[in-house]
Design a protein around this motif. Structure first.
Motif, PDB file in Angstrom:
ATOM      1  N   LYS A 105      12.697  92.794  63.560  1.00 57.80           N
ATOM      2  CA  LYS A 105      12.962  93.288  64.912  1.00 57.80           C
ATOM      3  C   LYS A 105      11.711  93.158  65.793  1.00 57.80           C
ATOM      4  N   HIS A 106      10.554  93.460  65.215  1.00 58.51           N
ATOM      5  CA  HIS A 106       9.285  93.332  65.938  1.00 58.51           C
ATOM      6  C   HIS A 106       9.059  91.887  66.388  1.00 58.51           C
TER       7      HIS A 106
ATOM      8  N   LYS B  80      19.892  87.037  68.319  1.00 69.48           N
ATOM      9  CA  LYS B  80      19.090  88.147  67.802  1.00 69.48           C
ATOM     10  C   LYS B  80      19.978  89.312  67.376  1.00 69.48           C
ATOM     11  N   GLN B  81      20.975  89.631  68.202  1.00 67.65           N
ATOM     12  CA  GLN B  81      21.880  90.741  67.883  1.00 67.65           C
ATOM     13  C   GLN B  81      22.681  90.464  66.613  1.00 67.65           C
TER      14      GLN B  81
ATOM     15  N   TYR C 175      18.407 104.638  64.572  1.00 65.75           N
ATOM     16  CA  TYR C 175      19.365 104.061  65.527  1.00 65.75           C
ATOM     17  C   TYR C 175      20.602 104.943  65.631  1.00 65.75           C
TER      18      TYR C 175
ATOM     19  N   TYR D 251      12.562  94.779  57.496  1.00 61.54           N
ATOM     20  CA  TYR D 251      13.643  94.713  58.498  1.00 61.54           C
ATOM     21  C   TYR D 251      13.105  95.004  59.899  1.00 61.54           C
ATOM     22  N   THR D 252      12.316  96.079  60.025  1.00 63.77           N
ATOM     23  CA  THR D 252      11.800  96.422  61.353  1.00 63.77           C
ATOM     24  C   THR D 252      10.761  95.399  61.817  1.00 63.77           C
TER      25      THR D 252
ATOM     26  N   ASP E  34      20.246  91.098  63.679  1.00 60.69           N
ATOM     27  CA  ASP E  34      19.886  92.519  63.591  1.00 60.69           C
ATOM     28  C   ASP E  34      21.052  93.372  63.100  1.00 60.69           C
ATOM     29  N   LYS E  35      22.202  93.244  63.741  1.00 56.35           N
ATOM     30  CA  LYS E  35      23.331  94.109  63.403  1.00 56.35           C
ATOM     31  C   LYS E  35      23.958  93.750  62.058  1.00 56.35           C
TER      32      LYS E  35
ATOM     33  N   PHE F 221      11.303  89.660  66.943  1.00 56.87           N
ATOM     34  CA  PHE F 221      12.254  89.361  68.028  1.00 56.87           C
ATOM     35  C   PHE F 221      11.724  89.873  69.376  1.00 56.87           C
ATOM     36  N   THR F 222      11.108  91.048  69.354  1.00 57.88           N
ATOM     37  CA  THR F 222      10.501  91.588  70.583  1.00 57.88           C
ATOM     38  C   THR F 222       9.377  90.672  71.071  1.00 57.88           C
TER      39      THR F 222
END
Length: 392
Positions: A140-141, A212-213, A266, A136-137, A216-217, A143-144
């Protein structure tokens, strides 16, 4: 294995998890050195990702660990070997990036399984759920990375594919929650990725940030439904099992704890008191018979409501910028995470009004129409404050 032994072994995991954020406090003077280390790690990870089929290795490790469920001997040497040679670098990189201790937890759990000081089924759950956190992270990585490389179409498209590949490992978990709760999160996430791909094609950075949100959410919602939501979260399952089978209850408590790690940081950032309360309930040093699913559920409701309020505050402060629309969407998505809970507290009609107001405010933020947005936001904030009060 005796319950006392299990509690003792697990204490190290809990102690480590309790200092997740504290571990992140670094002296500013070390930052340049850290950045060089992170750059090296990123290069190593990029090279490793070309050579490692993470999904395949993870599945192979889980297949071996699943022998424990059938009462068979688990080859912990094989699992440890698979982990250290193929997965550990990825885990360590995410630990460094997100101030986590997943590698420490996984390594200790595998060792405890090997020396038979921890129930192998508990080891399996810790390994599985913490690896899911890492995948999961890593989404997120990626996406960054997309954001940092925006405008370089080939690189962006490559990173989108990598994000989708890591998500695909998690999709079964999302599907399970969809089946348990009648939700449609798989479709929502697919829609988010579609928006990201369209945005990359048309060079629409705001479109990417919004897509992206959504991804992620919605993944955060998955982890919430797995842990604190009623009636199918592990808080509820653990409490119910405690009345019948203490060992089974402890395993489910461990699953809840490990799943919770994906959202702890978070939640802790925005609502520390609630985050700590939930952690203390899932902590395996807590007698599972005393785990209270109602306490966990209400702490989550307050916590996510606090996050939504923070996002809306940021949205107003960033009015006129892309960030205002992005945080407006985040506020709406955090409301959605606990939507069924809010509906139970204020009624279906008022919840419907709240979701409509969240959409109206999002549209106003996108249009930069402050006159239309501010009065609606005031109503949203009042409702969320009411929800927090009712969830005490």
């Amino acid at each position: 294995m005796k319950k006392k032994e299990l509690k003792s072994i697990f204490a190290s995991f809990i102690m480590a998890s309790a200092v997740l954020t504290a571990c992140g406090a670094q002296d500013k003077a070390e930052k340049p050195k850290e950045e060089k280390q992170e750059e090296t790690a990123a290069k190593n990870e990029s090279k490793a990702s070309e050579e490692v089929d993470y999904a395949s290795v993870y599945t192979e490790a889980i297949t071996e660990l699943d022998k424990a469920k059938e009462g068979k001997e688990v080859d912990f040497g094989k699992v440890t070997d698979l982990y250290t040679k193929n997965l550990q670098t990825l885990v360590q990189n995410r630990d460094a990036e997100f101030e986590a201790k997943s590698d420490q937890h996984i390594t200790a759990a595998l060792q405890a399984g090997k020396d038979k000081s921890m129930d192998p089924i508990v080891v399996r759950q810790i390994f599985d759920k913490l690896m899911q956190k890492v995948f999961y992270t890593t989404v997120k990585h990626e996406f960054t990375e997309i954001e940092e490389n925006w405008g370089k179409k080939d690189e962006v498209n490559e990173e989108i594919e990598e994000a989708k590949a890591f998500y695909s490992i998690l999709q079964t978990t999302v599907e399970k929650r969809d089946a348990a709760y009648g939700t449609n999160m798989v479709s929502v996430i697919d829609g988010g990725f579609n928006e990201i791909e369209k945005a990359a094609e048309s060079d629409d950075q705001l479109g990417f940030l919004l897509g992206k949100q959504v991804v992620d959410k919605t993944l955060m919602k998955t982890f919430y439904l797995a842990t604190g939501a009623k009636p199918n979260g592990y808080a509820t399952k653990s409490a119910a099992a405690a009345k019948e089978n203490a060992e089974e209850a402890k395993i489910e408590q461990a699953e809840g704890w490990a799943f919770y790690q994906s959202i702890f940081t978070y939640l802790d950032k925005h609502s520390a008191e609630e985050a700590a309360l939930i952690e203390s309930q899932f902590n395996l040093e807590t007698d599972v018979a005393k785990l209270d699913p109602e306490v966990v559920n209400k702490a989550f409701i307050r916590g996510f409501s606090n996050i939504a309020l923070d996002e809306y505050k940021e949205s107003l402060e960033a009015w006129g910028e892309d960030k205002s629309a992005v945080t407006a969407l985040e506020g709406a998505l955090f409301i959605d995470i606990i939507g069924e809970d809010i509906k139970g507290l204020i009624g279906e009609k008022d919840y419907q009004t709240l979701t409509e107001q969240a959409q109206q405010y999002l549209e106003a933020a996108k249009a930069k129409d402050k006159k239309a947005g501010e009065p609606v936001l005031a109503k949203i904030q009042a409702t969320l404050e009411n929800v927090i009060e009712q969830a005490k």
